[in-house]
Design an enzyme around this catalytic site. Sequence first.
Site, PDB file in Angstrom:
ATOM      1  N   LEU A 102       0.870  -1.164   0.000  1.00 59.02           N
ATOM      2  CA  LEU A 102       0.000   0.000   0.000  1.00 59.02           C
ATOM      3  C   LEU A 102       0.911   1.218   0.000  1.00 59.02           C
ATOM      4  CD1 LEU A 102      -2.648  -0.976   2.721  1.00 59.02           C
ATOM      5  CD2 LEU A 102      -2.980  -0.912   0.257  1.00 59.02           C
ATOM      6  N   ASP A 103       0.513   2.258  -0.719  1.00 64.26           N
ATOM      7  CA  ASP A 103       1.307   3.488  -0.758  1.00 64.26           C
ATOM      8  C   ASP A 103       1.468   4.055   0.646  1.00 64.26           C
ATOM      9  OD1 ASP A 103       1.510   3.369  -3.519  1.00 64.26           O
ATOM     10  OD2 ASP A 103      -0.214   4.676  -3.840  1.00 64.26           O
ATOM     11  N   LYS A 104       2.504   4.854   0.815  1.00 61.75           N
ATOM     12  CA  LYS A 104       2.807   5.448   2.119  1.00 61.75           C
ATOM     13  C   LYS A 104       1.618   6.223   2.678  1.00 61.75           C
ATOM     14  CE  LYS A 104       6.145   8.377   4.493  1.00 61.75           C
ATOM     15  NZ  LYS A 104       7.376   9.157   4.373  1.00 61.75           N
ATOM     16  N   ASP A 105       0.916   6.952   1.847  1.00 64.71           N
ATOM     17  CA  ASP A 105      -0.186   7.786   2.314  1.00 64.71           C
ATOM     18  C   ASP A 105      -1.534   7.081   2.284  1.00 64.71           C
ATOM     19  OD1 ASP A 105       1.491   9.943   2.868  1.00 64.71           O
ATOM     20  OD2 ASP A 105       1.437  10.591   0.791  1.00 64.71           O
ATOM     21  N   THR A 106      -1.525   5.775   2.038  1.00 66.12           N
ATOM     22  CA  THR A 106      -2.762   4.984   1.997  1.00 66.12           C
ATOM     23  C   THR A 106      -2.905   4.202   3.292  1.00 66.12           C
ATOM     24  OG1 THR A 106      -2.550   4.728  -0.400  1.00 66.12           O
ATOM     25  CG2 THR A 106      -3.990   3.188   0.725  1.00 66.12           C
TER      26      THR A 106
END
Length: 65
Positions: A39-43
């Site tokens: 998952l992306d860092k900001d997700t």
Amino acid sequence: MMNKPQGLVSSTDDPRTRTVIDLLQRQHLIYKPFPVGRLDKDTEGLLMISNDGKLAHELLSPKKV
């Protein structure tokens, strides 16, 4: 399974920022856990943590879909 918060990377090690593995208790690190998928860092969201490489491959392999 873990609810990944924002701001952490889905990795076992990153010299620049905290990872999802940093959230685990020290006694669980002997099992060599790793995130299954990314998952992306900001997700934020559901992330599976495992130490079973075969299971991870079965779940993520495009040939298994």
